[in-house]
Write a protein that holds these residues in place. Structure first.
Motif, PDB file in Angstrom:
ATOM      1  N   GLU A 424       0.836  -1.203   0.000  1.00 36.77           N
ATOM      2  CA  GLU A 424       0.000   0.000   0.000  1.00 36.77           C
ATOM      3  C   GLU A 424       0.872   1.255   0.000  1.00 36.77           C
ATOM      4  N   CYS A 425       1.922   1.257   0.804  1.00 32.36           N
ATOM      5  CA  CYS A 425       2.796   2.430   0.893  1.00 32.36           C
ATOM      6  C   CYS A 425       3.530   2.669  -0.427  1.00 32.36           C
ATOM      7  N   ARG A 426       4.035   1.615  -1.023  1.00 31.31           N
ATOM      8  CA  ARG A 426       4.767   1.772  -2.287  1.00 31.31           C
ATOM      9  C   ARG A 426       3.833   2.229  -3.404  1.00 31.31           C
ATOM     10  N   GLN A 427       2.630   1.670  -3.463  1.00 33.54           N
ATOM     11  CA  GLN A 427       1.674   2.070  -4.483  1.00 33.54           C
ATOM     12  C   GLN A 427       1.267   3.526  -4.305  1.00 33.54           C
ATOM     13  N   SER A 428       1.111   3.928  -3.052  1.00 30.14           N
ATOM     14  CA  SER A 428       0.753   5.324  -2.778  1.00 30.14           C
ATOM     15  C   SER A 428       1.830   6.273  -3.264  1.00 30.14           C
ATOM     16  N   ASP A 429       3.091   5.965  -2.966  1.00 31.83           N
ATOM     17  CA  ASP A 429       4.191   6.820  -3.441  1.00 31.83           C
ATOM     18  C   ASP A 429       4.217   6.890  -4.964  1.00 31.83           C
TER      19      ASP A 429
END
Length: 583
Positions: A424-429
């Motif tokens: 989720e964090c990587r996709q958000s970035d």
């Protein structure tokens, strides 16, 4: 804190005997060597940091842990003489009633009377007994006038009382509730807690509930159980636990600072102890320097000077700042329900506007309409872009809209769709075009220590909310809208969130926060907007609106009225100013 001597009386509602619970893959036990006894007719509050193991403790009481959740339980949990290792949750259904956070999600019928009777139908009771028990519960909870009402039409407090009633019809000896007031306005929360107190005192039921907003309940509790970050469990009287507990309501922190003995747990007791403090504040005028202006600062580089960029009256902030989000004649209608009625509202850069009001007053519908993804029946909404243009957010693509205005909804999991926190964090970035690690860095500020490989659906409610907030902030929107962002957050997590929101406002963003949490509102609000039946009924500076409202006034304001102070730090500043002036 003290742990009372163990006893093995089979008549005790609950006995924990050296209970340790560990989940597969977890670096530490969720509970570690927990030993305590819950007595008949006790109101017990379970508290602890977000993710500390409170829900695990409650689940162990009703047997869902470990039978439904998995994990390994050592030691012994006995509920009304029944060992949960050999008795599954269905075997405990007749003695333990469980009430969840969201009552509407658990209802299985359409009307109040049908919902109360449903449990009895599952127990195959005869019609005469069912009728008698339903009538008894309707009268006991004061909802007889709602017997034919559709469940979906009830207020949040009414729905929660019906949920309690649906388990009371089975005549349990024990009630277990997980954050029963987290989604309720102050009035609805008081109704539910008054109902629980009546069940304890009038029927002798044992009630166990987890609660983050201790200001609502600690003054009426018989015992407080604290779950530590390392899974250890301790318990004691509220007076004893609150004397040193890091998680404590504002009235307790005020009492500690003032040195009041005995330490007050309620506004009534604190007000009795605060007589001399109110007299001292009255000599100063009843306001903290930062509330109504300190002595003039002549240095333009000082933050308190009106020409400093961070001062509220600087042209770049506060009432002089640009309108980042504007609504004119905004109306939202859902079927025959007018959720928002002809609202004119402007959100300014550098300002935190807090929306308050009863459940169903229109706060969420207003936020969704301002964001552009919610239904709008009529009226106009515009957002100021970084390029200086004004656009209707409803006409933009989701990616572009996200860079202008972000929304953190009540149901945070709706925005989580990948299989791990790290993903989720990587996709958000990636979607926000942010530097790698941006989302993770914000998440660690709000809820540190969440493993990368944890599934978002396995996180606590507070952790899920922190993840969604971090995702929204990755796009650096000029405006941020938050709907009940403190649900599931403990006091330290709310303090971190408040600091973050203040930083965002100082950097020039416009923020709107819908909340029932009056203490959080007192911490972050520059301005408070009160809604009722879809209309704005009050809009003004936080101190004015909150101090003038018996429903929304925070504890410090109630204790020190007529002084217009909302928080302990304001009290400390006012007292320091009084001492400094020699008054």
């Amino acid at each position: 804190m003290t742990t009372r001597p163990m006893r093995t009386d089979a008549t005790a509602p609950v006995v924990f005997d050296a209970v340790t619970i560990r989940y597969a893959g977890s670096p530490r036990p969720a509970l570690r060597s927990a030993s305590f006894v819950l007595e008949e007719g006790e109101l017990v509050v379970v508290t602890g940091r977000t993710g500390s193991g409170k829900s695990t403790l409650l689940g162990a009481v009703n047997g869902t842990v470990p039978h439904f959740t998995g994990g390994h339980l050592s030691g012994r949990v006995t509920v009304c003489g029944r060992d949960t290792r050999t008795h599954r949750p269905r075997d405990l259904a007749g003695v333990v009633g469980v009430v969840r956070q969201d009552p509407l999600a658990g209802f299985v019928t359409d009307t109040v009377e049908e919902e109360l009777a449903y449990t009895l139908e599952q127990l195959a009771l005869d019609p005469a007994t069912m009728r008698r028990r339903v009538e008894e519960v309707l009268d006991l909870l004061g909802i007889a006038d709602l017997r034919e009402a559709p469940l979906s039409d009830l207020s949040g407090g009414q729905q929660q009382r019906v949920a309690i009633g649906s388990v009371l019809t089975a005549s349990p000896r024990l009630l277990v509730l997980d954050e029963p007031t987290s989604a309720l306005d102050p009035t609805g929360a008081e109704e539910v807690l008054a109902t629980l107190s009546r069940l304890v005192h009038d029927l002798g039921l044992t009630v166990v509930l987890s609660e983050h907003r201790l200001e609502r309940i600690v003054g009426t509790a018989d015992r407080v159980i604290v779950v530590g970050d390392d899974g250890t469990v301790s318990d004691g009287s509220p007076q004893h636990v609150m004397a040193s507990a890091p998680l404590a309501p504002p009235v307790v922190h005020l009492g500690r600072w003032a040195g009041w003995d005995p330490l007050p747990l309620t506004v009534r007791d604190a007000r009795r102890a605060a007589t001399h403090l109110r007299e001292d504040l009255a000599r100063h005028g009843g306001a903290a320097p930062d509330a109504e202006g300190a002595d003039r600062v002549d240095d333009p580089d000082h933050p308190d000077h009106p020409d400093h960029p961070d001062h509220p009256d600087h042209p770049g902030r506060g009432s002089h700042a640009p309108h980042r989000v504007s609504a004119a004649g905004l109306q939202v209608t859902h079927g025959t329900v007018s959720a928002v009625r002809s609202v004119d509202l402007a959100l300014r850069d550098g300002e935190v506007a807090v929306l308050m009001g009863r459940n169903g007053s229109g706060k969420s519908s207003l936020l969704w309409a301002l964001h552009g993804t919610g239904h709008r029946s009529s009226g106009e909404v515009s957002v100021l872009t970084t390029a200086g243009d004004r656009v209707d957010p409803a006409s933009e693509s989701p990616r572009v809209r996200r860079s202008h205005v972000g929304l953190v909804p009540q149901s945070a999991p709706d925005l989580l769709y990948l299989d791990s926190v790290g993903a989720e964090c990587r996709q958000s970035d990636h979607e926000a075009g942010a530097e790698p690690g941006t989302t993770r860095g914000t998440l660690d500020r709000l809820a540190p220590g969440i493993p990368e490989d944890h599934h978002p659906r396995d996180l606590s409610e507070g952790q899920q909310l922190a993840l969604v907030l971090a995702i929204q902030l990755a796009a650096a929107p000029g405006a941020l809208l938050l709907d009940e962002p403190t649900r599931g957050l403990d006091y330290p997590a709310k303090a971190v969130l408040a600091d973050l929101l203040r930083e965002l406002a100082t950097s020039g963003r416009a923020l709107a926060v819908a909340t029932h949490d009056v203490e959080f509102a007192a911490t972050v609000a520059d301005r408070v907007v009160v809604m009722s039946e879809g209309r704005v009924v009050a809009d003004g500076p936080a101190a004015d609106v909150l101090c003038d409202s018996p429903a929304f006034a925070p504890q410090v304001a109630k204790v020190l009225a007529p002084a217009r102070l909302l928080r302990l730090d304001q009290v400390q500043a006012a007292v320091a100013a009084t001492i400094g002036s020699g008054r």
